[in-house]
Motif scaffolding. Structure first.
Motif, PDB file in Angstrom:
ATOM      1  N   ALA A 132       0.812  -1.211   0.000  1.00 29.95           N
ATOM      2  CA  ALA A 132       0.000   0.000   0.000  1.00 29.95           C
ATOM      3  C   ALA A 132       0.851   1.269   0.000  1.00 29.95           C
ATOM      4  O   ALA A 132       0.314   2.377  -0.008  1.00 29.95           O
ATOM      5  CB  ALA A 132      -0.923   0.008   1.213  1.00 29.95           C
ATOM      6  N   GLY A 133       2.173   1.115   0.013  1.00 26.69           N
ATOM      7  CA  GLY A 133       3.056   2.276  -0.005  1.00 26.69           C
ATOM      8  C   GLY A 133       3.398   2.836   1.356  1.00 26.69           C
ATOM      9  O   GLY A 133       4.052   3.880   1.454  1.00 26.69           O
ATOM     10  N   VAL A 134       2.981   2.142   2.427  1.00 29.56           N
ATOM     11  CA  VAL A 134       3.264   2.632   3.777  1.00 29.56           C
ATOM     12  C   VAL A 134       4.734   2.378   4.105  1.00 29.56           C
ATOM     13  O   VAL A 134       5.211   1.235   4.002  1.00 29.56           O
ATOM     14  CB  VAL A 134       2.359   1.935   4.812  1.00 29.56           C
ATOM     15  CG1 VAL A 134       2.722   2.385   6.231  1.00 29.56           C
ATOM     16  CG2 VAL A 134       0.893   2.245   4.521  1.00 29.56           C
ATOM     17  N   PRO A 135       5.491   3.405   4.511  1.00 25.83           N
ATOM     18  CA  PRO A 135       6.933   3.238   4.726  1.00 25.83           C
ATOM     19  C   PRO A 135       7.259   2.777   6.146  1.00 25.83           C
ATOM     20  O   PRO A 135       6.520   3.019   7.102  1.00 25.83           O
ATOM     21  CB  PRO A 135       7.482   4.642   4.475  1.00 25.83           C
ATOM     22  CG  PRO A 135       6.380   5.548   4.942  1.00 25.83           C
ATOM     23  CD  PRO A 135       5.080   4.825   4.619  1.00 25.83           C
ATOM     24  N   GLU A 136       8.398   2.123   6.254  1.00 26.90           N
ATOM     25  CA  GLU A 136       9.007   1.800   7.543  1.00 26.90           C
ATOM     26  C   GLU A 136      10.472   2.165   7.456  1.00 26.90           C
ATOM     27  O   GLU A 136      11.110   2.011   6.424  1.00 26.90           O
ATOM     28  CB  GLU A 136       8.858   0.315   7.865  1.00 26.90           C
ATOM     29  CG  GLU A 136       7.425  -0.148   8.045  1.00 26.90           C
ATOM     30  CD  GLU A 136       7.313  -1.653   8.285  1.00 26.90           C
ATOM     31  OE1 GLU A 136       8.369  -2.285   8.544  1.00 26.90           O
ATOM     32  OE2 GLU A 136       6.204  -2.203   8.193  1.00 26.90           O
ATOM     33  N   ILE A 137      11.005   2.689   8.571  1.00 29.17           N
ATOM     34  CA  ILE A 137      12.414   3.076   8.638  1.00 29.17           C
ATOM     35  C   ILE A 137      13.096   2.217   9.685  1.00 29.17           C
ATOM     36  O   ILE A 137      12.662   2.130  10.836  1.00 29.17           O
ATOM     37  CB  ILE A 137      12.573   4.561   9.004  1.00 29.17           C
ATOM     38  CG1 ILE A 137      11.908   5.455   7.956  1.00 29.17           C
ATOM     39  CG2 ILE A 137      14.041   4.927   9.134  1.00 29.17           C
ATOM     40  CD1 ILE A 137      11.969   6.936   8.302  1.00 29.17           C
ATOM     41  N   LEU A 138      14.182   1.569   9.257  1.00 29.92           N
ATOM     42  CA  LEU A 138      14.983   0.761  10.157  1.00 29.92           C
ATOM     43  C   LEU A 138      16.389   1.342  10.220  1.00 29.92           C
ATOM     44  O   LEU A 138      16.949   1.747   9.206  1.00 29.92           O
ATOM     45  CB  LEU A 138      15.034  -0.698   9.700  1.00 29.92           C
ATOM     46  CG  LEU A 138      13.696  -1.442   9.667  1.00 29.92           C
ATOM     47  CD1 LEU A 138      13.074  -1.342   8.265  1.00 29.92           C
ATOM     48  CD2 LEU A 138      13.866  -2.908  10.036  1.00 29.92           C
ATOM     49  N   VAL A 139      16.951   1.374  11.427  1.00 29.48           N
ATOM     50  CA  VAL A 139      18.287   1.904  11.654  1.00 29.48           C
ATOM     51  C   VAL A 139      19.181   0.762  12.118  1.00 29.48           C
ATOM     52  O   VAL A 139      18.821   0.028  13.038  1.00 29.48           O
ATOM     53  CB  VAL A 139      18.276   3.037  12.706  1.00 29.48           C
ATOM     54  CG1 VAL A 139      19.686   3.549  12.969  1.00 29.48           C
ATOM     55  CG2 VAL A 139      17.364   4.174  12.254  1.00 29.48           C
ATOM     56  N   ARG A 140      20.332   0.625  11.469  1.00 23.91           N
ATOM     57  CA  ARG A 140      21.233  -0.475  11.814  1.00 23.91           C
ATOM     58  C   ARG A 140      21.793  -0.291  13.224  1.00 23.91           C
ATOM     59  O   ARG A 140      22.202   0.798  13.611  1.00 23.91           O
ATOM     60  CB  ARG A 140      22.380  -0.569  10.799  1.00 23.91           C
ATOM     61  CG  ARG A 140      23.159  -1.885  10.899  1.00 23.91           C
ATOM     62  CD  ARG A 140      24.333  -1.893   9.932  1.00 23.91           C
ATOM     63  NE  ARG A 140      23.937  -1.725   8.539  1.00 23.91           N
ATOM     64  CZ  ARG A 140      23.571  -2.739   7.765  1.00 23.91           C
ATOM     65  NH1 ARG A 140      23.512  -3.965   8.252  1.00 23.91           N
ATOM     66  NH2 ARG A 140      23.233  -2.502   6.496  1.00 23.91           N
TER      67      ARG A 140
END
Length: 282
Positions: free
Chosen positions: A273-281
């Motif tokens: 659906a285009g919903v973003p998620e941000i992951l940080v190493r």
């Protein structure tokens, strides 16, 4: 005894005397005339004296070091790149942890979403799905959502769940952990490990129970490559406080997962659906 000198003999003696005077003058002033150079080594040295590109054959030649203030580079004050500036602006709005922070304001979400769009345009990794940068241990720092309707609908959450193809493993694990009594548990950070072998995804939250014992909430999922930009993510099992439940194949749900940005520090993915998620190493 009388010696008779002819005219021709006088001429020869005069020539000899003139030559000797010339040699004497040359030796008395060595700097006024360049010495005669012979042989290959002398020719090479002569060229080195007049051609900077020709190597010198003497290690005793003086060396000069020219220092310029303009040539000094201050690494600490080096201006950031475009992607570094965007990442910095995103980090300013991200919560420190999804498990302990409150709701993100609508204004902050708008700023984060705008920054994500700018960052995605600077993606340095071609075909990121195949990149080894995907693997590693990440912390889920942001998960986009849908704006709340003015008129509440009892079927809205179900419709969004079906439309987006399911929640991410991280949010699924977070939802399971948040169902535990808040007064009896303390939740740690939400970590997502991506490995080479299946199931490639493991979403885990450390849970500290009342009394000091520690447990975990885990969700595992397979990750299948569909293209250079897209994965298919399928849930396999869930574990809560040591109790593991394998999800039956008929009930396993999956979702499309698009990798829109990845580098050494940041991973941005979007669902169908285009919903973003941000992951940080980590």
């Amino acid at each position: 005894m009388n010696m008779i000198i002819t005219k021709h003999q006088l001429t020869a003696i005069g020539a000899l005397l003139t030559g000797a005077a010339t040699v004497s003058a040359f030796n008395a002033n060595p700097t006024t005339c360049a010495p005669r150079l012979t042989g290959p080594a002398s020719s090479a040295r002569f060229m080195a004296d007049f051609d900077d590109s020709f190597p010198s054959d003497s290690s005793e030649d003086p060396h000069f070091t020219v220092e310029s203030e303009d040539a000094t580079i201050d690494v600490e004050n080096k201006p950031p790149t475009a992607s570094e500036s965007v990442v910095s602006s995103i980090m300013d709005y991200l919560p420190s942890s999804l498990t302990s922070s409150g709701e993100i304001s609508a204004d902050d979400r708008a700023m984060i979403n705008e920054a994500i769009l700018k960052l995605e345009a600077l993606n340095p990794t071609e075909d990121p799905v195949y990149s080894s940068l995907i693997n590693g241990v990440w912390t889920l720092r942001y998960a986009g959502g849908y704006s709340q309707p003015k008129i509440p609908s009892p079927t809205r959450d179900l419709a969004l769940f079906l439309y987006s193809g399911g929640y991410s493993p991280g949010l699924f694990a977070l939802g399971l952990a948040q169902k535990l009594p808040a007064q009896l548990v303390e939740l740690g950070d939400l970590e997502i490990s991506i490995s080479r072998s299946q199931p490639r995804i493991e979403a885990k939250i450390d849970v500290k129970l009342f009394g000091g014992s520690e447990e975990t909430v885990e969700v595992k999922a397979r990750l299948e490559v569909d293209s250079g930009l897209r994965f298919t993510e399928t849930y396999e099992s869930a574990s809560v406080l040591g109790q593991t439940v394998d999800i039956p194949e008929a009930l396993q749900y999956s979702r499309d997962l698009y990798v829109s940005y990845v580098d050494e520090d940041i991973l941005v993915v979007r669902d169908g659906a285009g919903v973003p998620e941000i992951l940080v190493r980590k």
